[in-house]
Write an enzyme that holds these catalytic residues in place. Structure first.
Site, PDB file in Angstrom:
ATOM      1  N   ASP A 127       0.942  -1.251   0.174  1.00  0.00           N
ATOM      2  CA  ASP A 127       0.093   0.022  -0.013  1.00  0.00           C
ATOM      3  C   ASP A 127       0.837   1.173  -0.066  1.00  0.00           C
ATOM      4  O   ASP A 127       2.047   1.125   0.593  1.00  0.00           O
ATOM      5  CB  ASP A 127      -0.880  -0.022   1.135  1.00  0.00           C
ATOM      6  CG  ASP A 127      -1.825   1.090   1.373  1.00  0.00           C
ATOM      7  OD1 ASP A 127      -2.225   1.475   0.306  1.00  0.00           O
ATOM      8  OD2 ASP A 127      -1.672   1.840   2.474  1.00  0.00           O
ATOM      9  N   ASP A 129      -0.209   5.069   0.912  1.00  0.00           N
ATOM     10  CA  ASP A 129      -0.413   5.896   2.008  1.00  0.00           C
ATOM     11  C   ASP A 129      -0.598   5.507   3.497  1.00  0.00           C
ATOM     12  O   ASP A 129      -1.159   4.259   3.638  1.00  0.00           O
ATOM     13  CB  ASP A 129      -1.880   6.737   1.683  1.00  0.00           C
ATOM     14  CG  ASP A 129      -2.138   7.353   0.644  1.00  0.00           C
ATOM     15  OD1 ASP A 129      -1.061   8.076   0.170  1.00  0.00           O
ATOM     16  OD2 ASP A 129      -3.054   7.445  -0.363  1.00  0.00           O
ATOM     17  N   GLU A 136      -1.585  10.692   4.166  1.00  0.00           N
ATOM     18  CA  GLU A 136      -2.548  10.073   3.273  1.00  0.00           C
ATOM     19  C   GLU A 136      -2.710  11.405   2.065  1.00  0.00           C
ATOM     20  O   GLU A 136      -2.981  12.414   2.496  1.00  0.00           O
ATOM     21  CB  GLU A 136      -3.930  10.174   3.864  1.00  0.00           C
ATOM     22  CG  GLU A 136      -3.845   8.922   5.212  1.00  0.00           C
ATOM     23  CD  GLU A 136      -4.241   7.568   4.356  1.00  0.00           C
ATOM     24  OE1 GLU A 136      -4.678   7.377   3.246  1.00  0.00           O
ATOM     25  OE2 GLU A 136      -3.598   6.726   4.836  1.00  0.00           O
ATOM     26  N   ARG A 172     -14.688  11.950  -1.647  1.00  0.00           N
ATOM     27  CA  ARG A 172     -13.536  12.817  -1.338  1.00  0.00           C
ATOM     28  C   ARG A 172     -13.020  13.543  -2.438  1.00  0.00           C
ATOM     29  O   ARG A 172     -12.668  14.772  -2.434  1.00  0.00           O
ATOM     30  CB  ARG A 172     -12.366  11.894  -0.482  1.00  0.00           C
ATOM     31  CG  ARG A 172     -12.819  11.544   0.901  1.00  0.00           C
ATOM     32  CD  ARG A 172     -11.705  10.546   1.210  1.00  0.00           C
ATOM     33  NE  ARG A 172     -11.780   9.352   0.847  1.00  0.00           N
ATOM     34  CZ  ARG A 172     -10.729   8.239   0.886  1.00  0.00           C
ATOM     35  NH1 ARG A 172      -9.843   8.486   1.810  1.00  0.00           N
ATOM     36  NH2 ARG A 172     -10.897   7.136   0.233  1.00  0.00           N
ATOM     37  N   SER A 215      -2.356   1.142  -4.769  1.00  0.00           N
ATOM     38  CA  SER A 215      -2.749   2.106  -3.804  1.00  0.00           C
ATOM     39  C   SER A 215      -4.304   2.528  -4.337  1.00  0.00           C
ATOM     40  O   SER A 215      -4.588   2.791  -5.352  1.00  0.00           O
ATOM     41  CB  SER A 215      -1.957   3.394  -3.967  1.00  0.00           C
ATOM     42  OG  SER A 215      -2.586   4.400  -3.108  1.00  0.00           O
ATOM     43  N   GLY A 216      -4.946   2.817  -3.258  1.00  0.00           N
ATOM     44  CA  GLY A 216      -6.338   3.575  -3.548  1.00  0.00           C
ATOM     45  C   GLY A 216      -5.937   5.006  -3.667  1.00  0.00           C
ATOM     46  O   GLY A 216      -6.961   5.774  -3.898  1.00  0.00           O
ATOM     47  N   LYS A 260      -6.849  -4.354  -5.532  1.00  0.00           N
ATOM     48  CA  LYS A 260      -5.360  -4.402  -4.907  1.00  0.00           C
ATOM     49  C   LYS A 260      -5.061  -6.044  -4.511  1.00  0.00           C
ATOM     50  O   LYS A 260      -3.934  -6.216  -4.917  1.00  0.00           O
ATOM     51  CB  LYS A 260      -5.240  -3.519  -3.635  1.00  0.00           C
ATOM     52  CG  LYS A 260      -5.508  -2.177  -3.849  1.00  0.00           C
ATOM     53  CD  LYS A 260      -5.580  -1.265  -2.505  1.00  0.00           C
ATOM     54  CE  LYS A 260      -4.330  -1.317  -1.725  1.00  0.00           C
ATOM     55  NZ  LYS A 260      -4.370  -0.256  -0.616  1.00  0.00           N
ATOM     56  N   ASP A 283      -1.799  -0.797   5.774  1.00  0.00           N
ATOM     57  CA  ASP A 283      -2.357  -0.364   7.001  1.00  0.00           C
ATOM     58  C   ASP A 283      -3.751  -0.217   7.535  1.00  0.00           C
ATOM     59  O   ASP A 283      -4.343   0.054   8.753  1.00  0.00           O
ATOM     60  CB  ASP A 283      -1.592   1.093   7.168  1.00  0.00           C
ATOM     61  CG  ASP A 283      -2.259   2.120   6.470  1.00  0.00           C
ATOM     62  OD1 ASP A 283      -2.902   2.947   6.949  1.00  0.00           O
ATOM     63  OD2 ASP A 283      -2.371   2.082   5.137  1.00  0.00           O
ATOM     64  N   ASN A 286      -9.019  -1.610   4.015  1.00  0.00           N
ATOM     65  CA  ASN A 286      -9.008  -1.500   2.754  1.00  0.00           C
ATOM     66  C   ASN A 286      -8.048  -2.601   2.092  1.00  0.00           C
ATOM     67  O   ASN A 286      -7.937  -3.195   0.950  1.00  0.00           O
ATOM     68  CB  ASN A 286      -8.933  -0.316   1.937  1.00  0.00           C
ATOM     69  CG  ASN A 286      -9.317  -0.305   0.316  1.00  0.00           C
ATOM     70  OD1 ASN A 286     -10.290  -0.785  -0.036  1.00  0.00           O
ATOM     71  ND2 ASN A 286      -8.597   0.289  -0.216  1.00  0.00           N
TER      72      ASN A 286
END
Length: 328
Positions: A127, A129, A136, A172, A215-216, A260, A283, A286
């Site tokens: 991941d 962030d 983030e 967001r 990554s998202g 992912k 972390d 997700n």
């Protein structure tokens, strides 16, 4: 009157090549790490590892001196400044592990399945962030766009697994509508790498591991890190930009939790990574499907839901610790 000897098992372990060391009627037999599967496992099938910073040496040494049965022990030698050892025993050392000192710069790994090999080609999917970097990105972009508080609240709820990821992502990103695209390049130049990341990447790459970001977050940031660290691939969401402004939208497939997870199989097939050699680290909630899809999933300074799902965790140390969770 019998003389009381100050017990220093770790001093012995890291300073001499003597085969055995006895204290309080307990004998530690030293072995080399790569001997475990062939020579040590039959007699001592239960093992765990301890990784720690030098400042915790005394506390770890005092704890190890509480050992009450004969064991085998090996130092873990890696290319960074952390220290580590593995202890193998004839039975589970539950009492000793329960007495592991708290609030020290150390990690305790109970090994219940074969570990991936450091010296064979492998795959690590990370991941970004709060794992590869300390921030983030969407929260930082939001601050730069003047909508920080509104976005960070949604981010935290998503990380805790309270919101559907795609819904929270689009919500967001919508708040960034109208922001100047220059905030992206500005943030790229300021990305704070997670401590230990460069050391981790260097050691794995030197042993023919493939390193991937899933990554998202957003493509400019994973792309920047991919180039900076010479990673092998990077996947993230693409922001829509028109006339130098963010539109508040993303385009293409959303890199969500399942996407992912799919990266594990996709990259494993591309590079023919053997079973048992596929790792993932993240972390947040997700990342649960991704760490479950890997052969060994690691929760890094993680939220409770991911901690419950992962095979191992890193809670007190930095990313340098990960290579101690591999078999050398």
């Amino acid at each position: 009157m019998e003389t009381q000897v100050n017990i220093q098992p770790l001093t012995w372990l890291f300073s001499t090549f003597d085969a055995t060391y006895s204290h309080n009627h307990v004998t530690l037999t030293r072995y080399f790490e790569d001997e475990y599967l062939n020579n040590v496992q039959v007699k001592y099938p239960y093992r765990f590892r301890v990784v720690f910073e030098a400042q915790s040496f005394g506390a770890i040494n005092d704890w190890l001196a509480k050992l009450t049965q004969d064991c085998a022990i090996t130092p873990l030698m890696r290319h960074n400044d952390l220290q580590g050892f593995e202890l193998a025993s004839t039975s589970v050392l539950g009492t000793l592990m329960s007495q592991f000192p708290q609030q020290v710069k150390a990690e305790l790994l109970n090994i219940t399945a074969p570990l991936a090999s450091l010296f064979k080609p492998g795959l690590l999917v990370m991941d970004m962030d709060s794992t590869a970097i300390q921030i983030e990105c969407i929260d930082e972009l939001a601050v730069m766009a003047g909508v920080g508080e509104a976005v960070s609240e949604v981010t935290e709820r998503a990380m805790q697994g309270e919101l559907d990821f795609e819904e929270s992502l689009r919500l967001r990103v919508s708040k960034l509508a109208g922001a100047n695209e220059s905030i992206i390049s500005t943030l790229c130049e300021q990305l704070p790498l997670m401590p230990g990341l460069k050391s981790l990447v260097a050691e794995l790459k030197s042993n023919e591991w493939k390193l991937v970001l899933a990554s998202g977050g957003f493509t400019p940031f994973v792309g920047y890190l991919k180039d900076l660290l010479d990673l092998d691939a990077a996947y993230a969401n693409e922001l829509v930009i028109e006339a130098g402004k963010l539109t508040g939208e993303v385009t293409g497939d959303v890199v969500d939790a399942q996407y992912k997870a799919n990266v594990i199989d996709k990259c494993s097939a591309t590079w023919q990574i053997a079973a048992g050699q596929r790792l993932a680290i993240g972390d947040g909630a997700n990342d649960i499907p991704m760490v479950n899809a890997a052969d060994f999933g690691i929760a890094f300074h993680a939220k409770p839901k991911l901690l419950a799902a992962a095979d191992a965790s890193i809670n007190n140390l930095d990313l340098r610790c990960l290579v101690y969770y591999l078999q050398a």
